[in-house]
Scaffold this motif. Structure first.
Motif, PDB file in Angstrom:
ATOM      1  N   GLY A   1       2.606 -54.944  17.732  1.00 26.87           N
ATOM      2  CA  GLY A   1       2.699 -54.694  19.156  1.00 26.87           C
ATOM      3  C   GLY A   1       2.902 -55.929  19.988  1.00 26.87           C
ATOM      4  N   ASP A   2       2.777 -57.102  19.363  1.00 25.84           N
ATOM      5  CA  ASP A   2       2.893 -58.369  20.076  1.00 25.84           C
ATOM      6  C   ASP A   2       4.245 -59.018  19.791  1.00 25.84           C
ATOM      7  OD1 ASP A   2       0.344 -57.827  20.916  1.00 25.84           O
ATOM      8  OD2 ASP A   2      -0.614 -59.114  19.420  1.00 25.84           O
ATOM      9  N   VAL A   3       4.514 -60.101  20.514  1.00 26.28           N
ATOM     10  CA  VAL A   3       5.853 -60.690  20.514  1.00 26.28           C
ATOM     11  C   VAL A   3       5.765 -62.200  20.357  1.00 26.28           C
ATOM     12  CG1 VAL A   3       7.965 -60.998  21.871  1.00 26.28           C
ATOM     13  CG2 VAL A   3       6.699 -58.865  22.036  1.00 26.28           C
ATOM     14  N   GLN A   4       6.703 -62.771  19.590  1.00 24.25           N
ATOM     15  CA  GLN A   4       6.886 -64.221  19.596  1.00 24.25           C
ATOM     16  C   GLN A   4       8.354 -64.512  19.924  1.00 24.25           C
ATOM     17  OE1 GLN A   4       6.008 -65.977  15.762  1.00 24.25           O
ATOM     18  NE2 GLN A   4       7.927 -65.300  14.878  1.00 24.25           N
ATOM     19  N   VAL A   5       8.577 -65.661  20.556  1.00 22.32           N
ATOM     20  CA  VAL A   5       9.935 -66.069  20.928  1.00 22.32           C
ATOM     21  C   VAL A   5      10.166 -67.498  20.463  1.00 22.32           C
ATOM     22  CG1 VAL A   5      10.030 -64.527  22.922  1.00 22.32           C
ATOM     23  CG2 VAL A   5       9.212 -66.865  23.227  1.00 22.32           C
ATOM     24  N   MET A   6      11.415 -67.800  20.116  1.00 17.09           N
ATOM     25  CA  MET A   6      11.782 -69.157  19.722  1.00 17.09           C
ATOM     26  C   MET A   6      13.159 -69.468  20.284  1.00 17.09           C
ATOM     27  SD  MET A   6      11.803 -70.914  15.945  1.00 17.09           S
ATOM     28  CE  MET A   6      13.251 -70.011  15.349  1.00 17.09           C
ATOM     29  N   SER A   7      13.237 -70.510  21.085  1.00 18.81           N
ATOM     30  CA  SER A   7      14.520 -71.035  21.547  1.00 18.81           C
ATOM     31  C   SER A   7      14.918 -72.133  20.575  1.00 18.81           C
ATOM     32  CB  SER A   7      14.397 -71.588  22.974  1.00 18.81           C
ATOM     33  OG  SER A   7      14.068 -70.557  23.888  1.00 18.81           O
ATOM     34  N   ALA A   8      15.979 -71.893  19.794  1.00 17.34           N
ATOM     35  CA  ALA A   8      16.350 -72.857  18.759  1.00 17.34           C
ATOM     36  C   ALA A   8      16.954 -74.120  19.348  1.00 17.34           C
ATOM     37  CB  ALA A   8      17.317 -72.210  17.774  1.00 17.34           C
ATOM     38  N   GLY A   9      17.671 -74.011  20.476  1.00 21.85           N
ATOM     39  CA  GLY A   9      18.205 -75.178  21.166  1.00 21.85           C
ATOM     40  C   GLY A   9      19.006 -76.090  20.259  1.00 21.85           C
ATOM     41  N   THR A  10      18.692 -77.387  20.312  1.00 17.45           N
ATOM     42  CA  THR A  10      19.420 -78.377  19.532  1.00 17.45           C
ATOM     43  C   THR A  10      19.100 -78.314  18.045  1.00 17.45           C
ATOM     44  OG1 THR A  10      17.697 -79.993  20.049  1.00 17.45           O
ATOM     45  CG2 THR A  10      19.660 -79.979  21.461  1.00 17.45           C
ATOM     46  N   GLY A  11      18.089 -77.532  17.670  1.00 15.57           N
ATOM     47  CA  GLY A  11      17.778 -77.352  16.259  1.00 15.57           C
ATOM     48  C   GLY A  11      16.293 -77.286  15.992  1.00 15.57           C
ATOM     49  N   VAL A  12      15.893 -76.342  15.146  1.00 18.10           N
ATOM     50  CA  VAL A  12      14.491 -76.188  14.780  1.00 18.10           C
ATOM     51  C   VAL A  12      14.413 -75.711  13.339  1.00 18.10           C
ATOM     52  CG1 VAL A  12      14.373 -73.795  15.602  1.00 18.10           C
ATOM     53  CG2 VAL A  12      12.280 -75.161  15.485  1.00 18.10           C
ATOM     54  N   MET A  13      13.367 -76.155  12.637  1.00 18.78           N
ATOM     55  CA  MET A  13      13.063 -75.664  11.301  1.00 18.78           C
ATOM     56  C   MET A  13      11.785 -74.840  11.397  1.00 18.78           C
ATOM     57  SD  MET A  13      15.421 -76.922   9.243  1.00 18.78           S
ATOM     58  CE  MET A  13      14.673 -76.758   7.607  1.00 18.78           C
ATOM     59  N   HIS A  14      11.779 -73.668  10.736  1.00 17.33           N
ATOM     60  CA  HIS A  14      10.582 -72.825  10.812  1.00 17.33           C
ATOM     61  C   HIS A  14      10.469 -71.941   9.580  1.00 17.33           C
ATOM     62  CE1 HIS A  14      12.217 -68.701  11.967  1.00 17.33           C
ATOM     63  NE2 HIS A  14      13.287 -69.442  11.834  1.00 17.33           N
ATOM     64  N   SER A  15       9.263 -71.401   9.374  1.00 18.13           N
ATOM     65  CA  SER A  15       9.015 -70.397   8.338  1.00 18.13           C
ATOM     66  C   SER A  15       8.292 -69.228   8.964  1.00 18.13           C
ATOM     67  CB  SER A  15       8.180 -70.976   7.189  1.00 18.13           C
ATOM     68  OG  SER A  15       6.878 -71.340   7.644  1.00 18.13           O
ATOM     69  N   GLU A  16       8.477 -68.050   8.362  1.00 17.64           N
ATOM     70  CA  GLU A  16       7.820 -66.827   8.832  1.00 17.64           C
ATOM     71  C   GLU A  16       7.283 -66.099   7.603  1.00 17.64           C
ATOM     72  OE1 GLU A  16       7.623 -66.277  12.076  1.00 17.64           O
ATOM     73  OE2 GLU A  16       9.068 -67.823  12.696  1.00 17.64           O
ATOM     74  N   TYR A  17       5.938 -66.005   7.479  1.00 22.35           N
ATOM     75  CA  TYR A  17       5.331 -65.413   6.292  1.00 22.35           C
ATOM     76  C   TYR A  17       4.403 -64.260   6.648  1.00 22.35           C
ATOM     77  CZ  TYR A  17       7.019 -68.682   2.783  1.00 22.35           C
ATOM     78  OH  TYR A  17       7.823 -69.382   1.914  1.00 22.35           O
ATOM     79  N   ASN A  18       4.419 -63.259   5.793  1.00 24.34           N
ATOM     80  CA  ASN A  18       3.418 -62.206   5.836  1.00 24.34           C
ATOM     81  C   ASN A  18       2.276 -62.628   4.933  1.00 24.34           C
ATOM     82  OD1 ASN A  18       1.851 -59.918   5.746  1.00 24.34           O
ATOM     83  ND2 ASN A  18       3.333 -58.690   4.593  1.00 24.34           N
TER      84      ASN A  18
ATOM     85  N   PRO B   1      14.163 -77.370  21.673  1.00 27.16           N
ATOM     86  CA  PRO B   1      13.649 -76.147  21.056  1.00 27.16           C
ATOM     87  C   PRO B   1      12.203 -75.897  21.491  1.00 27.16           C
ATOM     88  CG  PRO B   1      13.742 -77.923  19.448  1.00 27.16           C
ATOM     89  CD  PRO B   1      14.411 -78.433  20.683  1.00 27.16           C
ATOM     90  N   ARG B   2      11.806 -74.620  21.475  1.00 30.60           N
ATOM     91  CA  ARG B   2      10.445 -74.263  21.856  1.00 30.60           C
ATOM     92  C   ARG B   2      10.065 -72.958  21.181  1.00 30.60           C
ATOM     93  NH1 ARG B   2       9.817 -70.606  25.810  1.00 30.60           N
ATOM     94  NH2 ARG B   2       7.907 -71.586  26.557  1.00 30.60           N
ATOM     95  N   TRP B   3       8.734 -72.728  21.108  1.00 31.11           N
ATOM     96  CA  TRP B   3       8.193 -71.500  20.514  1.00 31.11           C
ATOM     97  C   TRP B   3       7.000 -71.048  21.329  1.00 31.11           C
ATOM     98  CZ3 TRP B   3       3.266 -70.501  18.662  1.00 31.11           C
ATOM     99  CH2 TRP B   3       3.098 -69.305  17.949  1.00 31.11           C
ATOM    100  N   ASP B   4       6.794 -69.747  21.413  1.00 30.61           N
ATOM    101  CA  ASP B   4       5.635 -69.214  22.119  1.00 30.61           C
ATOM    102  C   ASP B   4       5.374 -67.802  21.611  1.00 30.61           C
ATOM    103  OD1 ASP B   4       3.498 -69.099  23.842  1.00 30.61           O
ATOM    104  OD2 ASP B   4       4.691 -69.135  25.681  1.00 30.61           O
ATOM    105  N   ALA B   5       4.176 -67.322  21.828  1.00 31.95           N
ATOM    106  CA  ALA B   5       3.807 -65.967  21.431  1.00 31.95           C
ATOM    107  C   ALA B   5       2.755 -65.453  22.390  1.00 31.95           C
ATOM    108  CB  ALA B   5       3.281 -65.948  19.998  1.00 31.95           C
ATOM    109  N   LYS B   6       2.651 -64.131  22.466  1.00 32.13           N
ATOM    110  CA  LYS B   6       1.695 -63.542  23.389  1.00 32.13           C
ATOM    111  C   LYS B   6       1.323 -62.140  22.936  1.00 32.13           C
ATOM    112  CE  LYS B   6       0.877 -62.864  28.328  1.00 32.13           C
ATOM    113  NZ  LYS B   6       1.451 -63.018  29.695  1.00 32.13           N
TER     114      LYS B   6
END
Length: 238
Positions: A88-105, A127-132
Motif C-alpha cells: 500500500g506504500d510507495v517509493q520513488v527514485m529519480s535516476a537523473g545522471t545515474g544511480v545504482m540500486h538493489s531491490e530485494y524481497n 539522483p534521489r530516492w524517497d519513500a512514504k
C-alpha cells in the motif's frame, strides 16, 4: 479513447524467482506497438519470491515509482539510502545522471508490486530516492496523490518526482463512487490492484488496465471493495 487490457493478455516472462508481467516492451519482451503510453514508458506487474530480488544495477534519466501491493520490498543504493516499503506504500527514485540500486524481497512471503517508469521533465539532475507510507484508512473513499512533479502536491505530502505527472491511488468500499477531471493533453493509465471497479462503463478487475486519452473525466465506482492506482502524465515540453 479508452483501451482495456486484461491481466491475462499481458506479456509474461518467467525468471523463476520473478514472475514478470509487462504492460509495455521491457527486457525480453519486445513489441514495437507497445513502447509505452505517452511519457509512461514502463508498467511492470512483478511477483518476487521470498529472499530474492534485483541485485545492484544502474539507471539514468528516468523517474521510477514502486507501488507495493503485497509483502514488502527493501531498497539500497549507492547514495546511502536504505528503506523497506510495505504493501500500500510507495517509493520513488529519480535516476537523473545515474544511480545504482538493489531491490530485494527479504520477507518470508511473496512480494507483489507495480513498477512504473515515467520519462523525466528534463534529462540530468542529481539522483534521489524517497519513500512514504500512505495508510489505506486515510485514503479510503477518495483519490489521493501519492507522487507528483508539481510543487502544490509535494507541499501537501506527495512524494516528489521529476516528471510532469501525478500518481493517484484509492481504496473504495463497495458502491463508493469518485470522479476525476482529466487535464487537457494528459495520458492516463489506470491499473486495478484489488477487487473490481467500473470506470466509464468499463469493468476493471485486479491487474487489468485502461489506457485513456481525450476523455474529460473518470467516473469510478467500486463493484466490490477495491484498490487501484493511475498515472496522469503529460509529454515533456522540450
Amino acid at each position: 479513447m479508452i483501451e482495456k487490457r486484461t491481466f491475462k493478455d499481458l506479456a509474461h516472462v518467467n525468471h523463476e524467482w520473478l514472475q514478470a508481467r509487462h504492460h509495455f516492451s521491457f527486457g525480453k519482451y519486445w513489441d514495437p506497438a507497445r513502447m509505452g503510453f505517452g511519457p509512461i514508458r514502463v508498467w511492470n506487474d512483478d511477483e518476487i519470491k521470498p529472499k530474492t530480488g534485483f541485485p545492484m544495477h544502474g539507471h539514468q534519466n528516468m523517474e521510477i515509482i514502486t507501488y507495493v501491493r503485497e509483502g514488502a520490498i527493501t531498497h539500497r543504493d549507492n547514495m546511502g539510502n536504505e528503506g523497506r516499503t510495505e504493501a500500500g506504500d510507495v517509493q520513488v527514485m529519480s535516476a537523473g545522471t545515474g544511480v545504482m540500486h538493489s531491490e530485494y524481497n527479504l520477507e518470508d512471503e511473496q512480494t507483489r508490486l507495480f513498477q512504473i517508469w515515467i520519462e523525466p521533465r528534463a534529462p540530468g539532475g542529481a539522483p534521489r530516492w524517497d519513500a512514504k507510507a500512505f495508510p489505506k484508512g486515510e485514503r479510503a473513499g477518495q483519490l489521493e496523490i501519492l507522487a507528483s512533479g508539481f510543487d502544490e502536491d509535494i507541499s501537501k505530502g506527495a512524494l516528489k518526482i521529476g516528471a510532469d505527472a501525478r500518481l493517484y491511488g484509492a481504496t473504495l468500499s463497495t458502491g463508493t463512487r469518485v470522479e476525476h477531471r482529466i487535464a487537457d493533453g494528459a495520458h492516463v493509465y489506470l491499473v486495478g490492484s484489488a477487487g473490481q471497479v467500473e470506470v466509464n462503463g468499463e469493468i476493471v478487475s485486479a491487474r487489468d488496465s485502461l489506457a485513456i486519452r481525450d476523455i474529460s473525466s473518470l467516473q469510478i465506482e467500486a463493484i466490490e471493495d477495491a484498490e487501484f492506482v493511475f498515472v496522469e502524465a503529460w509529454e515533456p515540453q522540450n
